[in-house]
Design a protein around this motif. Structure first.
Motif, PDB file in Angstrom:
ATOM      1  N   THR A   2       1.606   5.781   8.585  1.00 52.20           N
ATOM      2  CA  THR A   2       1.796   7.199   8.936  1.00 52.20           C
ATOM      3  C   THR A   2       2.225   7.977   7.704  1.00 52.20           C
ATOM      4  OG1 THR A   2       2.425   6.588  11.199  1.00 52.20           O
ATOM      5  CG2 THR A   2       3.027   8.797  10.458  1.00 52.20           C
ATOM      6  N   LYS A   3       3.190   7.409   6.944  1.00 51.50           N
ATOM      7  CA  LYS A   3       3.651   8.047   5.701  1.00 51.50           C
ATOM      8  C   LYS A   3       2.508   8.162   4.691  1.00 51.50           C
ATOM      9  CE  LYS A   3       7.590   8.576   4.435  1.00 51.50           C
ATOM     10  NZ  LYS A   3       8.411   9.801   4.327  1.00 51.50           N
ATOM     11  N   ILE A   4       1.700   7.097   4.590  1.00 50.80           N
ATOM     12  CA  ILE A   4       0.571   7.097   3.650  1.00 50.80           C
ATOM     13  C   ILE A   4      -0.424   8.200   4.007  1.00 50.80           C
ATOM     14  CG2 ILE A   4      -1.512   5.802   2.978  1.00 50.80           C
ATOM     15  CD1 ILE A   4       0.266   3.246   3.113  1.00 50.80           C
ATOM     16  N   PHE A   5      -0.761   8.311   5.291  1.00 58.53           N
ATOM     17  CA  PHE A   5      -1.751   9.304   5.707  1.00 58.53           C
ATOM     18  C   PHE A   5      -1.224  10.732   5.564  1.00 58.53           C
ATOM     19  CE2 PHE A   5      -3.602   5.728   8.381  1.00 58.53           C
ATOM     20  CZ  PHE A   5      -4.645   5.502   7.483  1.00 58.53           C
ATOM     21  N   ILE A   6       0.067  10.925   5.799  1.00 63.26           N
ATOM     22  CA  ILE A   6       0.668  12.263   5.617  1.00 63.26           C
ATOM     23  C   ILE A   6       0.606  12.664   4.147  1.00 63.26           C
ATOM     24  CG2 ILE A   6       2.859  13.553   5.664  1.00 63.26           C
ATOM     25  CD1 ILE A   6       3.534  11.948   8.251  1.00 63.26           C
ATOM     26  N   SER A  63      -2.477  15.380  -0.586  1.00 63.13           N
ATOM     27  CA  SER A  63      -2.841  15.131  -1.988  1.00 63.13           C
ATOM     28  C   SER A  63      -4.319  15.430  -2.249  1.00 63.13           C
ATOM     29  CB  SER A  63      -2.532  13.674  -2.348  1.00 63.13           C
ATOM     30  OG  SER A  63      -1.177  13.386  -2.092  1.00 63.13           O
ATOM     31  N   CYS A  64      -4.739  15.086  -3.449  1.00 61.16           N
ATOM     32  CA  CYS A  64      -6.120  15.356  -3.863  1.00 61.16           C
ATOM     33  C   CYS A  64      -7.100  14.391  -3.193  1.00 61.16           C
ATOM     34  CB  CYS A  64      -6.245  15.262  -5.380  1.00 61.16           C
ATOM     35  SG  CYS A  64      -5.903  13.606  -6.020  1.00 61.16           S
ATOM     36  N   ARG A  65      -8.366  14.673  -3.386  1.00 60.09           N
ATOM     37  CA  ARG A  65      -9.428  13.893  -2.754  1.00 60.09           C
ATOM     38  C   ARG A  65      -9.405  12.427  -3.206  1.00 60.09           C
ATOM     39  NH1 ARG A  65     -15.841  15.541  -2.937  1.00 60.09           N
ATOM     40  NH2 ARG A  65     -16.583  13.907  -1.509  1.00 60.09           N
ATOM     41  N   GLU A  66      -9.064  12.188  -4.475  1.00 59.26           N
ATOM     42  CA  GLU A  66      -9.036  10.846  -5.037  1.00 59.26           C
ATOM     43  C   GLU A  66      -7.998   9.965  -4.332  1.00 59.26           C
ATOM     44  OE1 GLU A  66      -9.967   7.573  -7.267  1.00 59.26           O
ATOM     45  OE2 GLU A  66     -11.075   9.460  -7.100  1.00 59.26           O
ATOM     46  N   ARG A  84       0.838  -1.215   0.000  1.00 62.27           N
ATOM     47  CA  ARG A  84       0.000   0.000   0.000  1.00 62.27           C
ATOM     48  C   ARG A  84       0.864   1.254   0.000  1.00 62.27           C
ATOM     49  NH1 ARG A  84      -3.441  -0.102  -2.606  1.00 62.27           N
ATOM     50  NH2 ARG A  84      -2.175  -1.767  -3.425  1.00 62.27           N
ATOM     51  N   TYR A  85       1.992   1.209   0.705  1.00 59.96           N
ATOM     52  CA  TYR A  85       2.913   2.350   0.759  1.00 59.96           C
ATOM     53  C   TYR A  85       3.460   2.665  -0.629  1.00 59.96           C
ATOM     54  CZ  TYR A  85       7.328   4.820   1.514  1.00 59.96           C
ATOM     55  OH  TYR A  85       8.366   5.709   1.430  1.00 59.96           O
ATOM     56  N   VAL A  86       3.923   1.622  -1.333  1.00 56.66           N
ATOM     57  CA  VAL A  86       4.471   1.816  -2.682  1.00 56.66           C
ATOM     58  C   VAL A  86       3.373   2.290  -3.636  1.00 56.66           C
ATOM     59  CG1 VAL A  86       5.618   0.700  -4.639  1.00 56.66           C
ATOM     60  CG2 VAL A  86       6.274   0.094  -2.307  1.00 56.66           C
ATOM     61  N   SER A  87       2.180   1.707  -3.522  1.00 53.35           N
ATOM     62  CA  SER A  87       1.068   2.046  -4.405  1.00 53.35           C
ATOM     63  C   SER A  87       0.636   3.497  -4.278  1.00 53.35           C
ATOM     64  CB  SER A  87      -0.123   1.133  -4.101  1.00 53.35           C
ATOM     65  OG  SER A  87      -1.253   1.518  -4.840  1.00 53.35           O
ATOM     66  N   ILE A  88       0.592   4.015  -3.049  1.00 56.70           N
ATOM     67  CA  ILE A  88       0.083   5.371  -2.810  1.00 56.70           C
ATOM     68  C   ILE A  88       1.189   6.420  -2.805  1.00 56.70           C
ATOM     69  CG2 ILE A  88      -1.087   6.822  -1.081  1.00 56.70           C
ATOM     70  CD1 ILE A  88      -2.694   4.220  -0.362  1.00 56.70           C
ATOM     71  N   CYS A  89       2.323   6.091  -2.240  1.00 63.78           N
ATOM     72  CA  CYS A  89       3.413   7.071  -2.107  1.00 63.78           C
ATOM     73  C   CYS A  89       4.360   7.080  -3.308  1.00 63.78           C
ATOM     74  CB  CYS A  89       4.207   6.813  -0.831  1.00 63.78           C
ATOM     75  SG  CYS A  89       3.197   6.887   0.654  1.00 63.78           S
ATOM     76  N   LYS A  90       4.466   5.939  -4.015  1.00 67.80           N
ATOM     77  CA  LYS A  90       5.346   5.867  -5.186  1.00 67.80           C
ATOM     78  C   LYS A  90       4.618   5.193  -6.361  1.00 67.80           C
ATOM     79  CE  LYS A  90       9.505   5.545  -2.315  1.00 67.80           C
ATOM     80  NZ  LYS A  90      10.752   4.803  -2.039  1.00 67.80           N
ATOM     81  N   PRO A  91       3.506   5.784  -6.789  1.00 68.64           N
ATOM     82  CA  PRO A  91       2.671   5.120  -7.812  1.00 68.64           C
ATOM     83  C   PRO A  91       3.377   4.867  -9.143  1.00 68.64           C
ATOM     84  CG  PRO A  91       1.983   7.406  -7.463  1.00 68.64           C
ATOM     85  CD  PRO A  91       2.949   7.081  -6.393  1.00 68.64           C
ATOM     86  N   LEU A  92       4.286   5.763  -9.542  1.00 69.05           N
ATOM     87  CA  LEU A  92       4.983   5.603 -10.828  1.00 69.05           C
ATOM     88  C   LEU A  92       5.992   4.453 -10.795  1.00 69.05           C
ATOM     89  CD1 LEU A  92       5.603   9.378 -11.713  1.00 69.05           C
ATOM     90  CD2 LEU A  92       3.775   7.883 -12.555  1.00 69.05           C
ATOM     91  N   GLN A  93       6.479   4.125  -9.599  1.00 72.32           N
ATOM     92  CA  GLN A  93       7.463   3.040  -9.467  1.00 72.32           C
ATOM     93  C   GLN A  93       6.822   1.715  -9.033  1.00 72.32           C
ATOM     94  OE1 GLN A  93      10.881   4.360  -7.048  1.00 72.32           O
ATOM     95  NE2 GLN A  93      10.150   6.445  -7.336  1.00 72.32           N
ATOM     96  N   TYR A  94       5.502   1.721  -8.849  1.00 77.90           N
ATOM     97  CA  TYR A  94       4.805   0.547  -8.301  1.00 77.90           C
ATOM     98  C   TYR A  94       5.043  -0.720  -9.129  1.00 77.90           C
ATOM     99  CZ  TYR A  94       1.112  -2.402  -6.393  1.00 77.90           C
ATOM    100  OH  TYR A  94       0.424  -3.439  -5.820  1.00 77.90           O
ATOM    101  N   ALA A  95       4.853  -0.609 -10.438  1.00 77.20           N
ATOM    102  CA  ALA A  95       5.006  -1.782 -11.320  1.00 77.20           C
ATOM    103  C   ALA A  95       6.433  -2.324 -11.298  1.00 77.20           C
ATOM    104  CB  ALA A  95       4.608  -1.415 -12.742  1.00 77.20           C
ATOM    105  N   LYS A 132      -8.672   6.628  -2.036  1.00 80.75           N
ATOM    106  CA  LYS A 132      -7.982   5.366  -2.298  1.00 80.75           C
ATOM    107  C   LYS A 132      -7.272   4.857  -1.045  1.00 80.75           C
ATOM    108  CE  LYS A 132      -4.377   3.298  -5.184  1.00 80.75           C
ATOM    109  NZ  LYS A 132      -3.294   3.554  -6.146  1.00 80.75           N
ATOM    110  N   ALA A 133      -6.625   5.785  -0.325  1.00 82.70           N
ATOM    111  CA  ALA A 133      -5.911   5.418   0.901  1.00 82.70           C
ATOM    112  C   ALA A 133      -6.869   4.877   1.953  1.00 82.70           C
ATOM    113  CB  ALA A 133      -5.161   6.626   1.448  1.00 82.70           C
TER     114      ALA A 133
END
Length: 306
Positions: A215-219, A224-227, A120-131, A231-232
């Motif tokens: 904690t990092k995800i929520f910060i 970030s935007c509402r979307e 979840r951390y990688v997906s939300i905080c580093k979306p471009l590097q997720y794959a 998702k988080a």
């Protein structure tokens, strides 16, 4: 005969008025076990069958539910046999194996939750590097380590405990957990220290890592935007609920031995039944209702049946 193997048996003394409530215990346990098998297996099968659920997040959820199935199957068949038996006994070697299964699968639960939080951390905080980061190989390595590390760590005390001399043959519980140590003639300080090290590696560190990632995800989601916030909340909230629930039940087990708390037999029984029933039933309910994609497939399945 001289070559006959002597098997040490211990008496299970954790039930409250077993002779009076024997069939009530059986009905409750059989119902719980059936629901656990059906609910967990249904979601695992849905994830397996549907191609769009073959993503790391859902693979980790399936692994968590499989862990619940293994956990329940390690105890329920013996419990069902015990409540219908005139004498509730277990061989000491089987008790040690139960202890080993209990804690290795408990530790695997925390490690799987840590792997899910990393996803979840990688997906939300580093979306471009997720794959790039969360490749299939990475997911499989995390899954193997989640099950293998606790098995390797707990194999040492299991083997050592299997050869320990017993002075008490009356076990105050219905499944062999941390209080098995109270059966030994002499408490091993080295094993106690090793147990604390394993506890730190398999429970404390994963929980701290989970708290750090969320904690990092929520910060980041707050900025970030509402979307992103939606998702988080949608994907992280179920994981946090499961973590809190499981941590509270695991805390009881630590209190039972480490603080040498003298709970009444009724309280011990209720807490143990909660530990082996509530959490394995709680997981599929949370992930089935709170995870949008899984809920959609569940809805379709039940619509077809009806």
């Amino acid at each position: 005969m001289d070559d006959q193997v002597n098997i040490t048996y211990i008496t299970i003394d954790g039930y409250v008025e077993i002779h009076k409530y024997r069939y009530l215990y059986f009905v409750i346990m059989f119902t719980a076990y059936t629901l656990i098998i059906c609910s967990n297996s249904t979601i695992v099968c849905l994830i397996w069958i549907n191609q769009n659920l073959h993503e790391p997040m859902y693979i980790f959820i399936a692994a968590l539910l499989i862990n619940s199935l293994l956990y329940s199957t390690a105890f329920y068949p013996k419990l069902l046999f015990d409540v219908l038996s005139e004498k509730q006994i277990i061989s000491y070697s089987a008790c040690v194996f139960q202890w080993f299964s209990y804690y290795s699968l408990d530790c695997s639960e925390f490690l799987l939750l840590a792997a899910m939080s990393y996803d979840r951390y990688v997906s939300i905080c580093k979306p471009l590097q997720y794959a790039t980061i969360m490749k299939k190989r990475t997911v499989y390595i995390l899954l193997v380590l989640s099950w293998l590390v606790p098995v390797c760590q707990l194999a040492v005390p299991a083997v050592l405990n299997a050869n320990k001399k017993l002075c008490n043959f009356n076990f105050k519980g219905i499944i062999c957990n941390s209080t098995v140590n109270k059966l030994h003639c002499v408490s091993s300080r080295a094993l106690n220290i090793y147990g604390l090290i394993v506890f730190s590696n398999a429970v404390v560190l994963p929980v701290l890592f989970i708290l750090f990632t969320y904690t990092k995800i929520f910060i980041i989601s707050h900025r970030s935007c509402r979307e992103v916030r939606r998702k988080a909340a949608q994907t992280c909230l179920p994981h946090l609920i499961v973590l809190i629930n499981f941590s509270c039940l695991a805390a009881y087990d630590v209190l039972l031995l480490r603080l040498e708390t003298d709970f009444t037999q009724t309280v011990r029984l209720i807490m143990t039944l909660q530990k082996i029933s509530y959490h394995p039933l709680f997981n599929p309910i949370i992930y089935g209702l709170k995870m949008k994609e899984i809920y959609k497939h569940l809805k379709r399945l039940f619509c077809k049946i009806v």
